[in-house]
Enzyme design. Structure first.
Site, PDB file in Angstrom:
ATOM      1  N   HIS A  72       0.840  -1.193   0.000  1.00 45.65           N
ATOM      2  CA  HIS A  72       0.000   0.000   0.000  1.00 45.65           C
ATOM      3  C   HIS A  72       0.877   1.246   0.000  1.00 45.65           C
ATOM      4  O   HIS A  72       1.720   1.409   0.882  1.00 45.65           O
ATOM      5  CB  HIS A  72      -0.920   0.012   1.233  1.00 45.65           C
ATOM      6  CG  HIS A  72      -2.143  -0.840   1.049  1.00 45.65           C
ATOM      7  ND1 HIS A  72      -3.203  -0.811   1.913  1.00 45.65           N
ATOM      8  CD2 HIS A  72      -2.480  -1.711   0.079  1.00 45.65           C
ATOM      9  CE1 HIS A  72      -4.145  -1.653   1.487  1.00 45.65           C
ATOM     10  NE2 HIS A  72      -3.709  -2.215   0.389  1.00 45.65           N
ATOM     11  N   TYR A 198      -8.910   5.188   8.241  1.00 43.37           N
ATOM     12  CA  TYR A 198      -9.087   5.419   9.680  1.00 43.37           C
ATOM     13  C   TYR A 198     -10.121   6.528   9.820  1.00 43.37           C
ATOM     14  O   TYR A 198      -9.918   7.630   9.292  1.00 43.37           O
ATOM     15  CB  TYR A 198      -7.775   5.879  10.327  1.00 43.37           C
ATOM     16  CG  TYR A 198      -6.710   4.804  10.417  1.00 43.37           C
ATOM     17  CD1 TYR A 198      -6.592   4.010  11.550  1.00 43.37           C
ATOM     18  CD2 TYR A 198      -5.809   4.586   9.376  1.00 43.37           C
ATOM     19  CE1 TYR A 198      -5.609   3.028  11.657  1.00 43.37           C
ATOM     20  CE2 TYR A 198      -4.823   3.604   9.472  1.00 43.37           C
ATOM     21  CZ  TYR A 198      -4.727   2.833  10.616  1.00 43.37           C
ATOM     22  OH  TYR A 198      -3.753   1.865  10.707  1.00 43.37           O
ATOM     23  N   PRO A 290      -3.995  -0.522  19.139  1.00 44.74           N
ATOM     24  CA  PRO A 290      -3.770  -0.948  17.751  1.00 44.74           C
ATOM     25  C   PRO A 290      -3.857   0.152  16.688  1.00 44.74           C
ATOM     26  O   PRO A 290      -3.490  -0.090  15.539  1.00 44.74           O
ATOM     27  CB  PRO A 290      -4.847  -2.019  17.531  1.00 44.74           C
ATOM     28  CG  PRO A 290      -5.868  -1.781  18.573  1.00 44.74           C
ATOM     29  CD  PRO A 290      -5.194  -1.135  19.726  1.00 44.74           C
ATOM     30  N   LYS A 294       1.019  -1.080  15.196  1.00 49.60           N
ATOM     31  CA  LYS A 294       2.430  -1.143  15.578  1.00 49.60           C
ATOM     32  C   LYS A 294       2.851  -2.379  16.372  1.00 49.60           C
ATOM     33  O   LYS A 294       4.044  -2.705  16.418  1.00 49.60           O
ATOM     34  CB  LYS A 294       2.784   0.108  16.418  1.00 49.60           C
ATOM     35  CG  LYS A 294       2.760   1.384  15.635  1.00 49.60           C
ATOM     36  CD  LYS A 294       3.828   1.370  14.566  1.00 49.60           C
ATOM     37  CE  LYS A 294       3.683   2.475  13.567  1.00 49.60           C
ATOM     38  NZ  LYS A 294       4.379   2.232  12.332  1.00 49.60           N
ATOM     39  N   TYR A 382       4.185   6.064  10.450  1.00 47.71           N
ATOM     40  CA  TYR A 382       3.371   4.906  10.061  1.00 47.71           C
ATOM     41  C   TYR A 382       4.258   3.827   9.442  1.00 47.71           C
ATOM     42  O   TYR A 382       4.021   2.631   9.615  1.00 47.71           O
ATOM     43  CB  TYR A 382       2.285   5.353   9.056  1.00 47.71           C
ATOM     44  CG  TYR A 382       1.143   4.362   8.948  1.00 47.71           C
ATOM     45  CD1 TYR A 382       0.085   4.382   9.857  1.00 47.71           C
ATOM     46  CD2 TYR A 382       1.125   3.399   7.951  1.00 47.71           C
ATOM     47  CE1 TYR A 382      -0.960   3.466   9.769  1.00 47.71           C
ATOM     48  CE2 TYR A 382       0.093   2.480   7.852  1.00 47.71           C
ATOM     49  CZ  TYR A 382      -0.947   2.523   8.767  1.00 47.71           C
ATOM     50  OH  TYR A 382      -1.975   1.605   8.677  1.00 47.71           O
TER      51      TYR A 382
HETATM   52  P1  RFL Z   1       1.414 -12.954  21.378  1.00 47.96           P
HETATM   53  O1  RFL Z   1       0.966 -12.971  19.960  1.00 47.96           O
HETATM   54  O2  RFL Z   1       0.464 -12.553  22.430  1.00 47.96           O
HETATM   55  O3  RFL Z   1       1.989 -14.406  21.694  1.00 47.96           O
HETATM   56  C1  RFL Z   1       2.301 -14.811  23.010  1.00 47.96           C
HETATM   57  C2  RFL Z   1       2.270 -16.332  23.060  1.00 47.96           C
HETATM   58  O4  RFL Z   1       2.626 -16.771  24.366  1.00 47.96           O
HETATM   59  C3  RFL Z   1       1.746 -17.794  24.784  1.00 47.96           C
HETATM   60  N1  RFL Z   1       1.711 -17.801  26.264  1.00 47.96           N
HETATM   61  C4  RFL Z   1       2.315 -18.744  27.004  1.00 47.96           C
HETATM   62  N2  RFL Z   1       3.014 -19.819  26.668  1.00 47.96           N
HETATM   63  C5  RFL Z   1       3.477 -20.617  27.678  1.00 47.96           C
HETATM   64  N3  RFL Z   1       3.244 -20.347  28.992  1.00 47.96           N
HETATM   65  C6  RFL Z   1       2.549 -19.258  29.378  1.00 47.96           C
HETATM   66  N4  RFL Z   1       2.325 -19.017  30.668  1.00 47.96           N
HETATM   67  C7  RFL Z   1       2.052 -18.408  28.369  1.00 47.96           C
HETATM   68  N5  RFL Z   1       1.314 -17.259  28.375  1.00 47.96           N
HETATM   69  C8  RFL Z   1       1.129 -16.911  27.084  1.00 47.96           C
HETATM   70  C9  RFL Z   1       0.408 -17.432  24.133  1.00 47.96           C
HETATM   71  O5  RFL Z   1      -0.437 -18.559  23.993  1.00 47.96           O
HETATM   72  C10 RFL Z   1       0.883 -16.880  22.782  1.00 47.96           C
HETATM   73  O6  RFL Z   1       0.948 -17.887  21.804  1.00 47.96           O
HETATM   74  O7  RFL Z   1       2.726 -12.003  21.544  1.00 47.96           O
HETATM   75  P2  RFL Z   1       3.904 -11.722  20.519  1.00 47.96           P
HETATM   76  O8  RFL Z   1       4.428 -13.000  19.947  1.00 47.96           O
HETATM   77  O9  RFL Z   1       4.824 -10.797  21.208  1.00 47.96           O
HETATM   78  O10 RFL Z   1       3.209 -10.965  19.274  1.00 47.96           O
HETATM   79  C11 RFL Z   1       2.634  -9.688  19.440  1.00 47.96           C
HETATM   80  C12 RFL Z   1       1.466  -9.482  18.462  1.00 47.96           C
HETATM   81  O11 RFL Z   1       0.598 -10.593  18.564  1.00 47.96           O
HETATM   82  C13 RFL Z   1       0.689  -8.200  18.752  1.00 47.96           C
HETATM   83  O12 RFL Z   1       1.583  -7.146  19.065  1.00 47.96           O
HETATM   84  C14 RFL Z   1      -0.171  -7.720  17.555  1.00 47.96           C
HETATM   85  O13 RFL Z   1      -1.178  -8.643  17.266  1.00 47.96           O
HETATM   86  C15 RFL Z   1      -0.797  -6.346  17.820  1.00 47.96           C
HETATM   87  N6  RFL Z   1      -1.698  -5.902  16.741  1.00 47.96           N
HETATM   88  C16 RFL Z   1      -1.167  -5.361  15.579  1.00 47.96           C
HETATM   89  N7  RFL Z   1       0.158  -5.245  15.414  1.00 47.96           N
HETATM   90  C17 RFL Z   1       0.666  -4.775  14.239  1.00 47.96           C
HETATM   91  O14 RFL Z   1       1.906  -4.660  14.118  1.00 47.96           O
HETATM   92  N8  RFL Z   1      -0.143  -4.419  13.170  1.00 47.96           N
HETATM   93  C18 RFL Z   1      -1.501  -4.518  13.259  1.00 47.96           C
HETATM   94  O15 RFL Z   1      -2.182  -4.252  12.265  1.00 47.96           O
HETATM   95  C19 RFL Z   1      -2.076  -4.957  14.510  1.00 47.96           C
HETATM   96  N9  RFL Z   1      -3.392  -5.064  14.652  1.00 47.96           N
HETATM   97  C20 RFL Z   1      -3.081  -5.998  16.893  1.00 47.96           C
HETATM   98  C21 RFL Z   1      -3.920  -5.562  15.818  1.00 47.96           C
HETATM   99  C22 RFL Z   1      -3.660  -6.508  18.060  1.00 47.96           C
HETATM  100  C23 RFL Z   1      -5.022  -6.561  18.175  1.00 47.96           C
HETATM  101  N10 RFL Z   1      -5.576  -7.074  19.370  1.00 47.96           N
HETATM  102  C24 RFL Z   1      -6.239  -8.317  19.405  1.00 47.96           C
HETATM  103  C25 RFL Z   1      -5.221  -6.442  20.578  1.00 47.96           C
HETATM  104  C26 RFL Z   1      -5.294  -5.616  15.921  1.00 47.96           C
HETATM  105  C27 RFL Z   1      -5.857  -6.097  17.126  1.00 47.96           C
HETATM  106  C28 RFL Z   1      -7.353  -6.102  17.226  1.00 47.96           C
HETATM  107  C1  PHB Z   2      -5.938  -4.813  10.823  1.00 49.49           C
HETATM  108  O1  PHB Z   2      -6.053  -4.970   9.598  1.00 49.49           O
HETATM  109  O2  PHB Z   2      -6.245  -5.707  11.634  1.00 49.49           O
HETATM  110  C2  PHB Z   2      -5.425  -3.514  11.339  1.00 49.49           C
HETATM  111  C3  PHB Z   2      -4.996  -2.557  10.447  1.00 49.49           C
HETATM  112  C4  PHB Z   2      -4.531  -1.337  10.917  1.00 49.49           C
HETATM  113  C5  PHB Z   2      -4.522  -1.096  12.277  1.00 49.49           C
HETATM  114  C6  PHB Z   2      -4.932  -2.072  13.177  1.00 49.49           C
HETATM  115  C7  PHB Z   2      -5.395  -3.298  12.708  1.00 49.49           C
HETATM  116  O3  PHB Z   2      -4.088   0.109  12.717  1.00 49.49           O
END
Ligand code: RFL
Ligand code: PHB
Length: 386
Positions: A72, A198, A290, A294, A382
């Site tokens: 994008h 957004y 979110p 990031k 961004y």
């Molecule tokens: P995770 O993905 O939470 O993985 C942690 C893992 O640890 C396990 N765990 C354990 N294992 C053993 N013993 C325990 N006691 C444990 N406790 C936990 C869990 O089962 C899991 O498998 O962390 P990690 O790997 O650091 O990854 C981080 C990302 O998942 C997170 O930052 C992103 O998803 C955030 N996020 C976004 N980030 C972006 O860069 N771009 C995006 O577009 C974006 N969109 C989002 C998002 C997060 C969202 N939510 C759900 C808050 C959109 C949303 C809606």
């Molecule tokens: C997504 O596609 O899940 C998404 C995209 C942009 C954001 C957060 C989540 O800032």
């Protein structure tokens, strides 16, 4: 059992760390409390910064990302019922890539399976018995297993346990909970716009995102009290429709949801990101709201830094990078916290917001749209270029 680096948590951070260590002949084991299927199918991030794409390519998991990821050149901000375009390609000469966290996770899992790394899924009751001479005990298939390692890395997310083993008098926690959440819906419908929008309007925040040309991801702002069972697909689409700017709302394609979830917004940082032989990476050490996409990008940047530090420790006997790990990561973490928090405040309606604040925000966004310097700064942030 013995290993050099024991990784707790097999999300994207833990998986990438294991891959980078294995590529450098550094023995490691992952302990993950859930099943591989559960981890792979969690619908979360969708947008990768150019630096993240580079890290994944260098790790050898860029093939499908380059083929299927969608570049994008920009994104849109909508307020006061109008849509404004931020052209990152023109302003900062770079692009972000639409590629779901589910796909990043699957690519990492496939690669790790090919090179036979050690992952214990459904590892329960993990206990860190010693942090100086690291020793961990857990239950797997009803058996108790003990592992000795040189280092423990907590990649176990916000609800993980590793950070609890950093003594209270050493760690400092900075945390803020927002008074609203995001309700997200994934559907096999054509995205309403070729690039993200957004939105801020009188109904609050909305986000039009996607995973492919035929799969959409939408979010709307909701209160922290909402429960997913109360949100039928129809109710979601009606509320999203109300949030959309008038010019495009009638082009919205609706359809059955594949997934719906609610995420509470929070900012969180733990300092320092290591103590003795314990290190933290990704969501275990920091959470950003979110808005701005990031979290995953920041997590993979930590892992890139930590794997390089382990490489210089194990191959060149240099502790320098490990010692600087926390300081180096925290500098990026706080810059990202700043951006994510600013973007969140600018685009959401806070429950008790007065009309003076609303007008200030609108004018702040208008200034932004009419200032090339501010748009240049926004584009760079961004893209993850601070
Ligand atoms: P995770 O993905 O939470 O993985 C942690 C893992 O640890 C396990 N765990 C354990 N294992 C053993 N013993 C325990 N006691 C444990 N406790 C936990 C869990 O089962 C899991 O498998 O962390 P990690 O790997 O650091 O990854 C981080 C990302 O998942 C997170 O930052 C992103 O998803 C955030 N996020 C976004 N980030 C972006 O860069 N771009 C995006 O577009 C974006 N969109 C989002 C998002 C997060 C969202 N939510 C759900 C808050 C959109 C949303 C809606
Ligand atoms: C997504 O596609 O899940 C998404 C995209 C942009 C954001 C957060 C989540 O800032």
């Amino acid at each position: 059992m013995d290993t050099k680096v024991l990784i707790i948590g097999g999300g994207p951070s833990g998986l990438l760390l294991s891959l980078l260590l294995t590529k450098n002949d550094i023995d490691n084991i992952i302990l993950e409390k859930n099943t591989a299927l559960h981890v792979a199918n969690r619908i979360r991030a969708g947008i990768l910064e150019p630096g993240t794409v580079k890290i994944l390519k260098k790790a050898g998991v860029g093939k499908r990302l380059c083929k299927e990821g969608i570049k994008h050149n920009g994104f849109n901000i909508s307020f006061n019922n109008k849509i404004y375009h931020i052209n990152m390609k023109k302003l900062a000469n770079d692009t972000v890539t639409v590629y779901g966290q589910t796909e990043v996770t699957k690519d990492l899992m496939d690669k790790l399976a090919k090179i036979n790394t050690k992952i214990f899924y459904k590892a329960n009751n993990i206990k860190i018995l010693n942090i100086i001479k690291p020793k961990v005990e857990f239950t797997h298939n009803s058996k108790k297993i003990k592992i000795n390692s040189q280092f423990i890395v907590g990649c176990d997310g916000y609800h993980g346990i590793t950070k609890n083993f950093i003594p209270k008098n050493i760690k400092k926690i900075y945390e803020k909970e927002y008074s609203f959440s995001w309700l997200g819906l994934l559907s096999d419908t054509k995205p309403i716009s070729p690039e993200l929008i957004y939105i801020n309007n009188t109904n609050g925040f909305g986000l039009c995102s996607m995973r492919s040309k035929t799969r959409s991801r939408y979010y709307i702002q909701c209160s922290n009290k909402e429960r997913i069972k109360d949100w039928s697909d129809d109710r979601f689409w009606e509320n999203l429709y109300k949030t959309l700017p008038s010019d495009i709302k009638n082009t919205l394609q609706t359809g059955p949801s594949i997934e719906k979830s609610i995420a509470q917004l929070r900012s969180y940082v733990i300092e320092p990101m290591n103590y003795k032989n314990i290190f933290l990476a990704g969501d275990a050490a920091h959470i950003v709201p979110p808005t701005g996409a990031k979290g995953l990008n920041l997590a993979l940047s930590d892992v890139n830094c930590l794997s390089s530090a382990f490489k210089s420790y194990f191959h060149r006997k240099s502790e320098e990078e490990l010692k600087n790990y926390s300081k180096k990561c925290l500098s990026r973490v706080w810059k990202t916290q700043n951006f994510s928090s600013w973007f969140t405040n600018a685009l959401h309606n806070f429950p008790d917001e007065d009309n003076f604040t609303k007008e200030m925000k609108k004018n702040m966004l208008l200034d932004l749209i009419h200032s090339n310097t501010q748009k240049f700064n926004l584009a760079n942030k961004y893209l993850g270029k601070y």
